[in-house]
Design an enzyme around this catalytic site. Structure first.
Site, PDB file in Angstrom:
ATOM      1  N   HIS A  19       0.855  -1.193   0.000  1.00  0.00           N
ATOM      2  CA  HIS A  19       0.000   0.000   0.000  1.00  0.00           C
ATOM      3  C   HIS A  19       0.891   1.243   0.000  1.00  0.00           C
ATOM      4  CE1 HIS A  19      -4.092   1.784   1.200  1.00  0.00           C
ATOM      5  NE2 HIS A  19      -3.274   2.820   1.064  1.00  0.00           N
ATOM      6  N   HIS A  21       1.234   4.997  -2.346  1.00  0.00           N
ATOM      7  CA  HIS A  21       0.681   5.848  -3.399  1.00  0.00           C
ATOM      8  C   HIS A  21       1.803   6.543  -4.168  1.00  0.00           C
ATOM      9  CE1 HIS A  21      -3.655   5.755  -2.255  1.00  0.00           C
ATOM     10  NE2 HIS A  21      -3.143   5.436  -1.068  1.00  0.00           N
ATOM     11  N   ASP A  23       1.735   9.210  -6.026  1.00  0.00           N
ATOM     12  CA  ASP A  23       1.729  10.664  -5.833  1.00  0.00           C
ATOM     13  C   ASP A  23       1.956  11.052  -4.381  1.00  0.00           C
ATOM     14  OD1 ASP A  23      -0.710   9.478  -5.267  1.00  0.00           O
ATOM     15  OD2 ASP A  23      -1.908  11.216  -5.806  1.00  0.00           O
ATOM     16  N   HIS A 203      -9.955   0.826  -0.289  1.00  0.00           N
ATOM     17  CA  HIS A 203      -9.728   1.645   0.903  1.00  0.00           C
ATOM     18  C   HIS A 203     -10.982   1.571   1.766  1.00  0.00           C
ATOM     19  CE1 HIS A 203      -6.257   3.437  -1.132  1.00  0.00           C
ATOM     20  NE2 HIS A 203      -5.972   4.101  -0.021  1.00  0.00           N
ATOM     21  N   GLU A 206     -10.715   3.315   7.270  1.00  0.00           N
ATOM     22  CA  GLU A 206      -9.698   4.308   7.658  1.00  0.00           C
ATOM     23  C   GLU A 206     -10.408   5.523   8.229  1.00  0.00           C
ATOM     24  OE1 GLU A 206      -6.036   6.882   5.677  1.00  0.00           O
ATOM     25  OE2 GLU A 206      -7.674   6.179   4.416  1.00  0.00           O
ATOM     26  N   ASP A 294       1.860   3.922   2.908  1.00  0.00           N
ATOM     27  CA  ASP A 294       0.793   4.796   2.413  1.00  0.00           C
ATOM     28  C   ASP A 294       1.377   5.916   1.550  1.00  0.00           C
ATOM     29  OD1 ASP A 294      -1.839   5.474   1.970  1.00  0.00           O
ATOM     30  OD2 ASP A 294      -2.163   6.406   3.914  1.00  0.00           O
TER      31      ASP A 294
END
Length: 363
Positions: A19, A21, A23, A203, A206, A294
């Site tokens: 997991h 990202h 960006d 997702h 969270e 993350d």
């Protein structure tokens, strides 16, 4: 023998990341250079060190929505083929330098179209960057294409995932603010992916609680849960005893992987501290827990640092870190034989050598 490893020891261990990202892990210096090259004028500062500090401070608000706002700047400079390829290549390099041997990196193609790229051009640019990264650094990176849960392009992105699944796209995801945007809004995309025998994570759990997790699993059929930290709401703890509710019991019994991101969860208010993070209880109860970054830029972290924080908070040693790592590799969206090759040929031997050599550098 389950000695506590140091951060430098952990960096040398062969790790797996599920997991992360794209960006959310751009180098600040790269953001500054790409802003200059692409004409992006909205950066809060053009000093790379100052920009790193700004991202970390803006990400520590305790609000998921505020945390997500920081991505306007990274996405803002990732609007050309060259920029996307460079960011993917540098991501592979950074992960390899942190000892990651397999990673799944996700991004939302629909967010990279403002300068005229097509969805296909975005996907191919990222795949090119990771292919170059594998050639130069030896790291295998699969990509997850993400649909934004507040938009209406999930079917289009799901079809994109299937179209490129033999070329490096290993799965699909939906992301964005959970509250008000349940995963069932995208049910047609998930049903399509199931018919196509394709992998997907969602997702869930969270920024929103058990209903989000329940929908992701029981309505949408998620293979994994992105975060899933709020499954703790379905567990009653009384001293050393824990009673699992129906949903928590199902998640554990079915070995549904939880993509836990400890530092990020603290920033978004999903957990109060590392020491109080549900990962400790979930690991003790033998849920299929994995450890992840993350967003490395926003959280100022690496996978090695996440492991080091957990080791300090919970007393984890090499056996625990290997357990998390094998969990992650078991849960990856690549063929079974490839997972076994990495577990038996790279991960277990790598941990064994570190464990029994007093964590001396690998030869």
């Amino acid at each position: 023998m389950n000695e506590r490893p140091t951060l430098e020891d952990i960096r040398r261990a062969p790790k797996v990341l599920l997991h992360d990202h794209l960006d959310g892990g751009v180098r600040p210096a790269t953001i500054v250079e790409l802003a200059r090259e692409t004409g992006y004028e909205n950066l809060p500062t053009t000093d790379a060190d100052g920009l790193r500090t700004w991202f970390e401070e803006a990400s520590n608000s305790g609000s998921l929505e505020r945390y997500l706002e920081t991505f306007s700047h990274t996405v803002g400079v990732m609007q050309t083929v060259e920029a996307l390829t460079r960011v993917a290549y540098e991501c592979a390099e950074d992960l390899a330098n942190d000892g990651v041997v397999y990673a799944e990196v996700r991004y939302a193609p629909e967010q990279h179209l403002s300068m005229g790229l097509t969805l296909e051009q975005v996907v191919e640019a990222v795949l090119d960057g990771f292919a170059r990264g594998r050639r130069d650094f030896g790291i295998r990176v699969g990509t997850l294409v993400t649909a934004m849960r507040h938009q209406a392009r999930s079917m289009e992105i799901a079809e994109l995932a299937v179209r490129y699944r033999d070329l490096g796209v290993v799965g699909f995801d939906i992301a964005g603010a959970e509250a008000g945007y349940p995963p069932t809004r995208h049910l047609d995309a998930f049903e399509y992916l199931q018919r196509e025998n394709a992998h997907f994570t969602i997702h869930a759990g969270e920024g929103f609680g058990l209903p989000s997790i329940w929908q992701a699993i029981q309505w949408c059929g998620a293979d994994r849960l992105g975060h899933g930290v709020r499954i703790i709401d379905d567990i009653e703890v009384d001293g050393d005893d824990a009673r699992l509710g129906r949903l928590a019991g199902y998640v554990r019994d079915k070995r549904i992987p939880l993509e836990m991101c400890p530092t990020s969860n603290i920033q978004t208010g999903a957990a109060k501290s590392i020491a109080e993070h549900p990962i400790g209880l979930l690991r003790r109860l033998s849920f299929r827990v994995t450890v992840n970054t993350d967003n490395r830029l926003m959280s100022g972290t690496t996978l090695a640092q996440e492991f080091a924080k957990l080791s300090e908070a919970f007393g984890y040693g090499w056996d625990d870190l290997q357990w998390f790592t094998v969990n992650a590799m078991k849960s990856a969206f690549v063929p079974f034989n490839e997972r076994l090759e990495l577990i038996n040929g790279v991960i277990k031997p790598g941990f064994a050598q570190l464990k029994w050599s007093g964590a001396r550098p690998l030869a």
